[in-house]
Structure formats: structure tokens, C-alpha cells
Design a protein around this motif. Structure first.
Motif, PDB file in Angstrom:
ATOM      1  N   SER A 124      77.655  -3.389 -80.562  1.00  0.00           N
ATOM      2  CA  SER A 124      78.187  -4.176 -79.544  1.00  0.00           C
ATOM      3  C   SER A 124      77.663  -5.438 -79.334  1.00  0.00           C
ATOM      4  CB  SER A 124      77.927  -3.176 -78.197  1.00  0.00           C
ATOM      5  OG  SER A 124      76.514  -3.061 -77.906  1.00  0.00           O
ATOM      6  N   SER A 125      78.251  -6.265 -78.454  1.00  0.00           N
ATOM      7  CA  SER A 125      77.586  -7.694 -78.576  1.00  0.00           C
ATOM      8  C   SER A 125      76.360  -7.677 -77.990  1.00  0.00           C
ATOM      9  CB  SER A 125      78.786  -8.640 -77.589  1.00  0.00           C
ATOM     10  OG  SER A 125      78.907  -7.971 -76.330  1.00  0.00           O
ATOM     11  N   ASP A 126      75.854  -6.951 -77.067  1.00  0.00           N
ATOM     12  CA  ASP A 126      74.570  -6.914 -76.573  1.00  0.00           C
ATOM     13  C   ASP A 126      73.536  -6.388 -77.516  1.00  0.00           C
ATOM     14  OD1 ASP A 126      75.200  -4.326 -76.130  1.00  0.00           O
ATOM     15  OD2 ASP A 126      74.792  -4.331 -73.990  1.00  0.00           O
ATOM     16  N   SER A 127      73.844  -5.690 -78.782  1.00  0.00           N
ATOM     17  CA  SER A 127      73.200  -5.081 -79.562  1.00  0.00           C
ATOM     18  C   SER A 127      72.632  -3.594 -79.220  1.00  0.00           C
ATOM     19  CB  SER A 127      71.965  -5.955 -79.790  1.00  0.00           C
ATOM     20  OG  SER A 127      72.257  -7.126 -80.372  1.00  0.00           O
ATOM     21  N   ASP A 144      83.404  -7.726 -74.189  1.00  0.00           N
ATOM     22  CA  ASP A 144      82.896  -7.233 -72.885  1.00  0.00           C
ATOM     23  C   ASP A 144      82.011  -6.021 -73.091  1.00  0.00           C
ATOM     24  OD1 ASP A 144      84.623  -5.234 -72.926  1.00  0.00           O
ATOM     25  OD2 ASP A 144      86.043  -5.950 -71.652  1.00  0.00           O
ATOM     26  N   GLY A 145      82.158  -5.415 -74.398  1.00  0.00           N
ATOM     27  CA  GLY A 145      81.398  -4.046 -74.370  1.00  0.00           C
ATOM     28  C   GLY A 145      81.973  -2.913 -73.836  1.00  0.00           C
ATOM     29  N   ARG A 146      82.886  -2.915 -73.045  1.00  0.00           N
ATOM     30  CA  ARG A 146      83.654  -1.812 -72.424  1.00  0.00           C
ATOM     31  C   ARG A 146      84.750  -1.015 -73.224  1.00  0.00           C
ATOM     32  NH1 ARG A 146      86.090  -2.934 -68.026  1.00  0.00           N
ATOM     33  NH2 ARG A 146      86.313  -5.414 -68.527  1.00  0.00           N
ATOM     34  N   ARG A 147      85.252  -1.832 -74.169  1.00  0.00           N
ATOM     35  CA  ARG A 147      86.335  -1.370 -74.929  1.00  0.00           C
ATOM     36  C   ARG A 147      85.927  -1.622 -76.491  1.00  0.00           C
ATOM     37  NH1 ARG A 147      91.126  -4.555 -72.286  1.00  0.00           N
ATOM     38  NH2 ARG A 147      89.272  -5.823 -71.738  1.00  0.00           N
ATOM     39  N   ALA A 207      84.839   2.267 -74.508  1.00  0.00           N
ATOM     40  CA  ALA A 207      83.500   2.672 -75.048  1.00  0.00           C
ATOM     41  C   ALA A 207      82.278   3.004 -74.108  1.00  0.00           C
ATOM     42  CB  ALA A 207      83.042   1.338 -75.679  1.00  0.00           C
ATOM     43  N   GLU A 208      82.316   2.934 -72.833  1.00  0.00           N
ATOM     44  CA  GLU A 208      81.292   3.375 -71.985  1.00  0.00           C
ATOM     45  C   GLU A 208      81.153   4.821 -71.643  1.00  0.00           C
ATOM     46  OE1 GLU A 208      82.021   0.633 -68.506  1.00  0.00           O
ATOM     47  OE2 GLU A 208      80.551  -0.826 -69.349  1.00  0.00           O
ATOM     48  N   ARG A 209      82.413   5.285 -71.495  1.00  0.00           N
ATOM     49  CA  ARG A 209      82.568   6.768 -71.199  1.00  0.00           C
ATOM     50  C   ARG A 209      82.986   7.625 -72.198  1.00  0.00           C
ATOM     51  NH1 ARG A 209      85.571   5.899 -65.706  1.00  0.00           N
ATOM     52  NH2 ARG A 209      86.613   4.254 -66.835  1.00  0.00           N
ATOM     53  N   GLY A 210      83.365   7.332 -73.262  1.00  0.00           N
ATOM     54  CA  GLY A 210      83.860   7.805 -74.369  1.00  0.00           C
ATOM     55  C   GLY A 210      85.114   8.823 -74.255  1.00  0.00           C
ATOM     56  N   GLN A 211      86.047   8.049 -73.297  1.00  0.00           N
ATOM     57  CA  GLN A 211      87.265   8.946 -72.832  1.00  0.00           C
ATOM     58  C   GLN A 211      88.288   8.976 -73.888  1.00  0.00           C
ATOM     59  OE1 GLN A 211      88.304   6.959 -69.130  1.00  0.00           O
ATOM     60  NE2 GLN A 211      87.233   8.503 -67.990  1.00  0.00           N
ATOM     61  N   ALA A 212      89.064   9.645 -73.703  1.00  0.00           N
ATOM     62  CA  ALA A 212      90.229   9.652 -74.802  1.00  0.00           C
ATOM     63  C   ALA A 212      90.958   8.418 -74.797  1.00  0.00           C
ATOM     64  CB  ALA A 212      91.327  10.839 -74.450  1.00  0.00           C
TER      65      ALA A 212
END
Length: 451
Positions: free
Chosen positions: A193-196, A237-240, A258-263
Motif C-alpha cells: 500500500s502507499s503508506d507501506s 488512498d489505500g482503501r481500495r 482493502a480495509e475490511r476485506g469485503q466481497a
């Protein structure tokens, strides 16, 4: 929108990359003995060919876009990406190269060995081996490195292995930070991710795993592909996260939380090849057009697809305004400007002409197009008011419109003041407000200011 269709490399294309600054596009193909081609990402102009790369199966581009690295015989060679000049050779003779990655500062090159499972860090300038990243001493089974990535902060290196493990080292000390099993088959792709702080890995077993990059703890296992996962990337943005993989009937692209691992939802909006893609300004929607005369608006949060454009016939391409609220559709006999949320026609321009290429200005107030009046007439570049459809100016290119393959392509400067058009042997510059020719750049021509 589709900006350029780059000249197709001859032979199977094995890898494509954008330079990190977005200025160049590179492709590694198996033509003759293997070659890397480079194009200008703004104009689409072919800039460079590096040939005679026998057996090369991967390459890397430095973070500043200035260097290319690839296998050349039994060495790793580094070239200047703008001139093709050789910068140096890294004598990595004992490596069965499987992957390459530059360090965040571009000064070092990380090389993955498919045979031994070790990685090496080489200094590009001195061509000296700095560190060897070793596998665990307890490892006994085959563990070749299939893919490798360097964290954006430059502190860590992660590798995906043929034995289904993920392995990470400290890039300064070569300390092994963790070695963990997360998949059932080989790991094909890895990304930070962009924030490592997180790592994503995709496997031949069709799964994706998300990891905590600090602890090595597995956060999620994601299921969605029906075949091997071959590529993966985080949104800035690291969220997707987006992944590409093979399916039973076709390749698929999936978008994940990418934050919650949702389908995820799958971007499977078209039955035939997608011709153009465009994210709306806030990144919430995706506009796409395809060969099968369709255009779709996909909500990236829900995956819901709008059918607002289903009644349109003969779409040959599309360009989207920077805000994503309007689309200029290349139809059989005109360019139709539509509201992307409703599909309602706002204006019709260039009616009765053969239209080959279209773009919006940066402020969305004007539309530029390459047109021809009739078969055999010359291509012209025309400027229209995006709201009223009124023509503002037209320039005859002097180039006969024999087919739809030799049309004039162009790019608009970000401030909307100039247009650069690609002619067979030069690039001509025009005042985008008046159509007045300002000068040219290219073979047989030096740039000269006019007027």
C-alpha cells in the motif's frame, strides 16, 4: 478516456509498465530475441527500442523513470530510458532471474532468484553487490522467488514464493522479518500500500491475501477469481485494491475494499474488448466504452452499472470530461455529447463527418476532434463549444484520410492553451483558442515561434 493506441510490439507482450511519473509507457515483448519498447505517454510517439534481450522475462523502471533494468545474457543491464544508452552491467551470474525491482530512491536494484529463494541488492552506480537476502535456514522445500516488491518508504522488501509463502526482509540489515504461508500454490504477484503498512499477495490458487507489513500477520483471505491471480495494485488512498486474474471463460478485473476485506465486484460491463476507461474526478465511478457499441457507468462502491446509454448505436469510442459529468461519443456520423448520469444528449457536433478522435479541454468548455468530410478528403482538426456544439475553428492537416488508421492524434496542454498534433514526421503546435499554428517539433524541423 482512451488517449492513445500505442503501436503494437511484434510478438507476445509479457509485461507492460508506466514510468512512475506517468511520462512513458514500456512493454517487454518476445519479438525475435526479445525487446523493450518505450512510448511517450502524452503523445503516443514511439521513443525507444532496446533489443537482443534473449530470454528476458521481466524488467523494471526506476522511480524517477530515468532507468530501465532487464536481463541481458548472463548479466542485468541498466539503460538510460530516454536515450537507450547503457549505464552499466550488474554481474549477477549465479542468479536464475525471476523478478526485478528498484529501491525507492532508484540507487539500488533488487533481484529475485527463482532457483534458490534468495534475493540480492545491487548498487546500480558501482555495480557492486550490497546485500544478499537469504531464506530461512530451516527451509528444505523448493522456494523460488516468483515476484518481489520494495516498500514505498524503502525499508522493507517482500517476495512471493513458489512454495506459497510470503517472505519479507529489512532492506538495510538483510534481517528476515517474517516467512509465512498464506496460499496453497505459488504467489504470482505482491504489492505494498502507499503508506507501506499493508501487503497484498495474489496466488495461482485464485486467492488474494492481505497482510500487516509490520507484523506479518494475515488480515484477510479474499476469494473472487476463478483462476490464477496475476496482478494486483492498491489505489493511492489505500482503501481500495484492484486485481486481475484468469477465469473459466475470460480474464476478470475485481475491485476490493482493502480495509475490511469485503466481497468485491467485478468490472464485467462489456461483452467485447474495452476501448476506453476513465475514473471520475472523485474516484467514485468508472466510465467505459467498448467495441460492441456500448458505454457503461459503474459505481465503484456498489458495482452497479447504469444502462443509460443502451439505446445508442454505433459507438466507436468515447472521451470523458475531467469531471466525469459528460461524455463525447464517437458515433457513425456525428459526435454526441451526453450527460453521463442520465444518457441525455446535450449537443450534437461534427454531424455528417467521419470522426476518428475526440478530447475535452481541461476545463470541459471545449471539445477537439479529428474529422474528415468524405472518404479521400483531408483530415482536419476542429474545435467546438462543448455546450452549444458551435464550431470555433478548423485546421486542414493536408493529410489524406485514406483509412481510419492514419488519423491525426493530438494532446491538449493542461491549461488548455495549446494543442500538439502528431503528424507523420513532426509534431505541430497550435493555439487551442484560435487554431493558429505556433510552430513544430520533429524530424527536419526546429521549433520556431510564429507571430
Amino acid at each position: 478516456a482512451l488517449v492513445h493506441r500505442l503501436g503494437r510490439p511484434q510478438g507476445t507482450v509479457y509485461q507492460t509498465l508506466y514510468s512512475p511519473d506517468g511520462a512513458q509507457v514500456f512493454a517487454l515483448s518476445r519479438y525475435r530475441s526479445g525487446q523493450i519498447d518505450a512510448w511517450d505517454a502524452i503523445t503516443g510517439e514511439h521513443r525507444l527500442t532496446i533489443g537482443d534481450l534473449i530470454g528476458a522475462n521481466c524488467f523494471a523502471v526506476s522511480p524517477n523513470g530515468a532507468q530501465i533494468a532487464a536481463q541481458k545474457a548472463r548479466t542485468i543491464r541498466v539503460w538510460d530510458s530516454h536515450t537507450g544508452d547503457v549505464i552499466g552491467d550488474l554481474p549477477a551470474h549465479n542468479i536464475e532471474l525471476s523478478c526485478l525491482a528498484f529501491s525507492a530512491d532508484g540507487e539500488n536494484l533488487v533481484i529475485g532468484d527463482f532457483q534458490s529463494g534468495r534475493a540480492e541488492i545491487w548498487e546500480v552506480k558501482s555495480a557492486e553487490l550490497k546485500l544478499t537476502l537469504l531464506p530461512p535456514t530451516s527451509a528444505s522445500e523448493p522456494q523460488g522467488i516468483c515476484c518481489i516488491a520494495v516498500s514505498p518508504d524503502g525499508k522493507r522488501i517482500v517476495a512471493g514464493l513458489s512454495n506459497s509463502h510470503l517472505r519479507m526482509w529489512d532492506s538495510e540489515s538483510a534481517e528476515l522479518l517474517f516467512d509465512a504461508k498464506g496460499h496453497n500454490e505459488s504467489v504470482n504477484t505482491v504489492a505494498f500500500s502507499s503508506d507501506s503498512q499493508r501487503i497484498a499477495s495474489g496466488s495461482r490458487d485464485s486467492t488474494i491475501c492481505l497482510w500487516n507489513a509490520s507484523t506479518g500477520a494475515k488480515l484477510f483471505t479474499l476469494h473472487g477469481h476463478s483462476g490464477p491471480v496475476n496482478s494486483i495494485a492498491f489505489h493511492r488512498d489505500g482503501r481500495r485494491m484492484i486485481s486481475g486474474g484468469q477465469g473459466n471463460t475470460a480474464d476478470s478485473v475485481l475491485v476490493w475494499d482493502a480495509e475490511r476485506g469485503q466481497a468485491p465486484f467485478s468490472i464485467e460491463t462489456h461483452a467485447r474488448r474495452i476501448e476506453s476507461l476513465h475514473f471520475t474526478e472523485n474516484g467514485s465511478q468508472l466510465l467505459s466504452s467498448s467495441q460492441n457499441d456500448s458505454i457503461c457507468l459503474t459505481d465503484l462502491q456498489t458495482g452497479k452499472v447504469s444502462n443509460a446509454f443502451s439505446e445508442l448505436d454505433g459507438i466507436r469510442g468515447a472521451a470523458f470530461s475531467p469531471q466525469g459529468d459528460r461524455a463525447a461519443l464517437l458515433l457513425r456520423d456525428c459526435i454526441r455529447v451526453v450527460d453521463t448520469s442520465t444518457g441525455k444528449a446535450l449537443s450534437i457536433i461534427s454531424k455528417g463527418r467521419g470522426n476518428a478522435y475526440v478530447q475535452f479541454s481541461g476545463n470541459s468548455q471545449t471539445i477537439f476532434a479529428t474529422c474528415r468530410e468524405a472518404h479521400g478528403s483531408n483530415w482536419s482538426i476542429r474545435c467546438f463549444d462543448a455546450k452549444s456544439g458551435d464550431e470555433r475553428w478548423a485546421v486542414d492537416s493536408g493529410i489524406a484520410a485514406r483509412t481510419f488508421l492514419n488519423y491525426i492524434r493530438f494532446a491538449i496542454r493542461s491549461d488548455g492553451r495549446q494543442l500538439a498534433a502528431i503528424y507523420p514526421r513532426e509534431i505541430k503546435l497550435f493555439d487551442a483558442m484560435t487554431g493558429k499554428e505556433l510552430g513544430s517539433v520533429g524530424q527536419g524541423s526546429k521549433y520556431s515561434r510564429v507571430g
